[in-house]
Scaffold this motif. Structure first.
Motif, short mmCIF file in Angstrom:
data_model
loop_
_atom_site.label_atom_id
_atom_site.label_comp_id
_atom_site.label_asym_id
_atom_site.label_seq_id
_atom_site.Cartn_x
_atom_site.Cartn_y
_atom_site.Cartn_z
N LEU A 71 2.17 1.70 -3.40
CA LEU A 71 1.14 2.12 -4.35
C LEU A 71 0.94 3.62 -4.35
CD1 LEU A 71 -1.80 -0.44 -4.38
CD2 LEU A 71 -0.48 0.43 -6.33
N SER A 72 1.03 4.20 -3.14
CA SER A 72 0.82 5.64 -3.04
C SER A 72 1.89 6.41 -3.82
CB SER A 72 0.81 6.07 -1.57
OG SER A 72 2.09 5.87 -1.03
N GLN A 73 3.06 5.78 -4.01
CA GLN A 73 4.11 6.42 -4.79
C GLN A 73 4.01 6.06 -6.28
OE1 GLN A 73 7.39 4.74 -2.28
NE2 GLN A 73 8.20 6.82 -2.42
N GLU A 104 0.81 -1.22 0.00
CA GLU A 104 0.00 0.00 0.00
C GLU A 104 0.84 1.26 0.00
OE1 GLU A 104 -3.15 -0.25 2.91
OE2 GLU A 104 -3.90 -1.97 1.76
N GLU A 105 1.89 1.22 0.80
CA GLU A 105 2.78 2.36 0.86
C GLU A 105 3.39 2.63 -0.52
OE1 GLU A 105 5.63 2.16 4.14
OE2 GLU A 105 6.91 3.45 2.93
#
Lengths: 465, 348
Positions: free
Chosen positions: A137-139, A134-135
């Motif tokens: 994905l945010s990038q 998830e972390e």
């Protein structure tokens, strides 16, 4: 004498196998088997056709005429290995004792042991993997398994898949093209710096995925990534061939560090192909530790295509009893002011064979190229073997190239010195070997370095003294 | 014709496992050779053939030609510690265009001697040379062999060497490898005896479209045996050089030492230098080192010389000559030194 022994062993296996497998109908790989794999994987048409074409290439290409003896590999049986729905999962009871012992000595948790031995369900790293995902994905970072990538990111996969390592390269990479399964796909968008190392170990797929896995990593312009493959615990699989493929595309100004610690179980033939294409002012650093397998033929390669592209290779291999580790590095300088630095170490003991086999090619257009190669081999007894076979092919006058190699044993003076300080001979030797491996371990994340040291201690036990 | 196989193969794509000489056929008839001139202690030279087979050598076609139709056969015996010098000169020309020779050199116990073997030709004739030199160096003998390939760049030059060194013997080779459209050298030494010692100093020069293929193999069997391979060369135009140097430490050659260095100066963009310095080892108690380097002429040196008024070409020539100097000066014959220097001048 040796051949005879092999034959006896194989016969014993054959008798066993007759009871175990019920589908030994056809020998050899056929288009039907490939179609079956493709169907099972839900491949799009282009991938199915790709596999079938790779199969044709595979059937045409000869076995290598150099390197370790691969005659024990029964190519006909590959059909049985790769057939879908084959139950690859075995019983914990069948896992060899020495592997179980190594797990214990390395302090690996129970659940993980079973996963590593290919007999258990997925280890609960799934959780770790998801939160990390998830972390990322945010990038805008894509990190997924290869099958999903083929379906969800068809354009980017199609553009890159086996373009860096063409299936015509050698027989085992053609085989890989036809039967590949599992592996990782990573895409890092422009200027994104991924600050935690991504580890393929976080997401072991189904147990059989370790045989022909495909890793495709694209680091876009100005981005950076550290990717770690494998782990120091021995991986046990019933099938004894590993023919994976790693393709790395590192675009202009990008950086990738690719670390591998591999410790395949000692029945494995590890015929892996890894290659990076490196753009302008970009850099790829390889860190590679080879401990396991019966035979390894592994030569990561950097193609320095962009101006000012750089690469470093830091590698160690440790060949023990019954092992033939044929490893090294290949680099092609294809543009101005490209540079490469190679630092390779090998240790052989207990009758093991360690070979450093390499290629440096500096092409006509690589003006101002620089290349420096250093390899050292350490022999721990006189029943082992250590060879250095480096090819250096220089095609331009504007180049600085140097290569040096050393071969020898631990100096008596160093042992004497350490023993005079109160160490036992065994401890003194172990300390020197760890020191020898130090340039590699300091390139690894701390937990891996610690594991590698443990591994060296384990490998040394009983071999020294 | 596939020649000069390395003792261990590597990937075929590297084009180094062997050398394929295309568009060349062996001469069918080998006529009598009359360009031989021996000076010095020539009483020690007998013209007789003693057949034998080599462990490696330059491929079976060339070796069988030497076995069956050599036109020069020399058997040289160095008898004792009184130092001897023998000069063997082969002049190849239109009249004597094919030389197929078989030379056997035996150094008796504690014998000493220098043997200079020189291959010469004029500038234009397409001459052919296929030779083998076998050396048996008995206990405590001390041999200095100087081998000069000063043929033209159209010649075909093939040579196979095999040396067997007994205990405490010393064999020093100085090899100047300048001539030949194709110059293919197969060099093998068996360090059989304890404390045997083999030094090889080679200089090579490749110009025009010359192809130089040097395959040096040294196997250490004897305890405390020692080998030093020191190769220096320069290539320009579209010349190609393959240097394959193997030091093979065999089991039980305890305390053996092997050193191998090669330096290739590349003077043009179309020249190609491939090197394969192999170390093979099945004995723990040895010391093996190798180093190779390639590159352009050192810029600082160039700048220095050019600031003194030398042109680029003159400066390059001087630097390459400087690298060769030590080896040239070790040749105990000033006339030969001058011939070599003149050839360097002309070629660069």
């Amino acid at each position: 004498m040796k051949t005879k022994l092999d034959e006896i062993n194989r016969n014993i296996y054959d008798i066993k196998n007759k009871d175990d497998y019920d589908f030994k109908i056809k020998k050899g790989l056929t288009p039907e088997i490939i179609e079956e794999i493709s169907k099972q994987k839900n491949d799009p048409d282009w991938m199915r056709n790709f596999r079938l074409k790779a199969l044709e290439t595979y059937n045409k290409l000869p076995m290598p005429t150099w390197g370790p003896d691969l005659s024990e590999l029964n190519m006909d049986e590959i059909a049985t290995y790769v057939r879908p729905k084959t139950k690859m999962t075995g019983n914990w009871e069948d896992v060899p004792e020495d592997i179980k012992n190594t797990f214990d000595k390395l302090g690996i948790p129970e659940a993980e042991k079973k996963s590593l031995a290919g007999v258990g369900a997925q280890y609960d790293s799934e959780v770790v993997y998801h939160s990390m995902k998830e972390e990322l994905l945010s990038q805008g970072v894509i990190y997924t398994d290869m099958e999903t990538a083929v379906r969800e990111y068809p354009d980017i996969v199609k553009e890159h898949f086996m373009k860096c390592v063409p299936v015509t390269d050698h027989k085992f990479v053609a085989l890989h093209g036809a039967v590949w399964s599992g592996g990782s796909f990573v895409y890092v968008p422009k200027n994104v710096k991924v600050d935690i190392p991504l580890q393929s170990y976080f997401r072991l797929n189904s147990p059989e995925s370790g045989q022909f896995e495909h890793t495709l990593i694209i680091v876009d312009e100005g981005a950076s990534l550290h990717f770690i493959e494998g782990c120091s615990a021995p991986k046990y699989n019933k099938v004894n061939l590993h023919a994976g493929c790693v393709e790395l595309y590192v675009k202009d100004g990008a950086y990738l560090r690719y670390s591998t610690i591999e410790n395949w179980s000692k029945n494995m033939l590890n015929l892996n192909t890894k290659r990076a294409i490196i753009g302008k002012n970009a850099q790829v650093d390889w860190v590679s530790g080879s401990f396991g397998s019966k035979i390894s033929m592994l030569y990561p390669m950097s193609i320095l295509n962009g101006e000012g592209a750089r690469t470093e290779y830091t590698g160690i291999s440790f060949a023990g009893k019954g092992q033939n580790l044929d490893t090294g590095f290949k680099v092609i300088h294809n543009n101005k002011n490209t540079s490469s630095l190679v630092n390779s170490k090998s240790i052989s003991k207990n009758g093991g064979t360690a070979t450093y086999r390499a290629l440096v090619r500096i092409n006509e257009n690589a003006k101002g190229a620089k290349c420096n190669v250093s390899c050292e081999s350490l022999m721990l007894d006189d029943i082992s073997r250590s060879d250095t076979i480096p090819v250096n092919d220089i095609r331009t006058d504007d180049v600085e190239f140097s290569h040096e190699a050393k071969i020898g044993k631990i100096s008596d003076k160093s042992i004497f010195y350490l023993m005079s300080r109160g160490l036992s001979e065994e401890d003194a030797k172990a300390m020197i070997v760890r020191g020898f491996a130090d340039p590699i371990s300091k390139e690894l994340p701390i937990e891996y370095a610690a594991e590698m040291n443990n591994l060296i201690n384990l490998e040394l036990q009983g071999s020294i003294g | 014709m596939i020649l000069n196989e390395t003792p261990i193969r590597t990937s075929k794509n590297y084009e180094i496992n062997n050398i394929n000489i295309a568009d060349f056929n062996l001469p069918k008839t080998i006529k009598k050779f009359e360009g031989l001139n021996i000076t010095g202690d020539k009483v020690l030279v007998k013209e007789e053939k003693i057949k034998s087979s080599l462990k490696y050598g330059n491929g079976k076609d060339l070796l069988s030609q030497i076995q069956n139709s050599s036109n020069i056969n020399l058997h040289i015996i160095l008898p004792d510690e009184n130092e001897k010098e023998i000069n063997v000169e082969f002049n190849l020309s239109e009249e004597n265009e094919n030389l197929v020779e078989d030379i056997l050199i035996e150094a008796e116990e504690n014998a000493k001697g220098t043997i200079i073997i020189k291959y010469m030709s004029n500038l234009k004739d397409k001459v052919y040379h296929n030779g083998q030199i076998r050396v048996l160096s008995k206990k405590g003998s001390d041999l200095n062999i100087i081998l000069l390939n000063l043929l033209n760049t159209k010649a075909q030059n093939f040579i196979s060497m095999e040396n067997v060194l007994e205990e405490n013997s010393n064999v020093k080779y100085t090899i100047v490898d300048f001539g030949g459209k194709n110059s293919i050298t197969n060099y093998y030494t068996n360090l059989k005896g304890e404390n045997s010692n083999n030094n090889i100093n080679t200089i090579y020069l490749g110009v025009e479209n010359q192809l130089l293929d040097l395959n040096y193999i040294v196997e250490a069997y004897g305890k405390s045996s020692n080998v030093n391979i020191n190769v220096k060369g320069a290539i320009k135009d579209t010349a190609k050089k393959h240097f394959k140097g193997t030091i093979d430490f065999k089991k039980d050659c305890k305390k053996a030492k092997g050193n191998e260095t090669e330096y290739c100066t590349i003077l043009s963009d179309s020249a190609k230098s491939i090197s394969l310095p192999m170390l093979l080892c099945t004995e723990e108690d040895v010391e093996g080192n190798h180093g190779t380097a390639s590159g352009k002429v050192d810029e600082k040196q160039l700048f220095y010389l050019m600031s003194r008024g030398l042109s680029l070409k003159e400066a390059q020539k001087l630097i390459v000559r400087g690298q060769f100097n030590e080896i040239i000066e070790s040749i105990p014959n000033e006339d030969i030194q001058n011939i070599i220097i003149k050839q360097i001048e002309n070629k660069l």
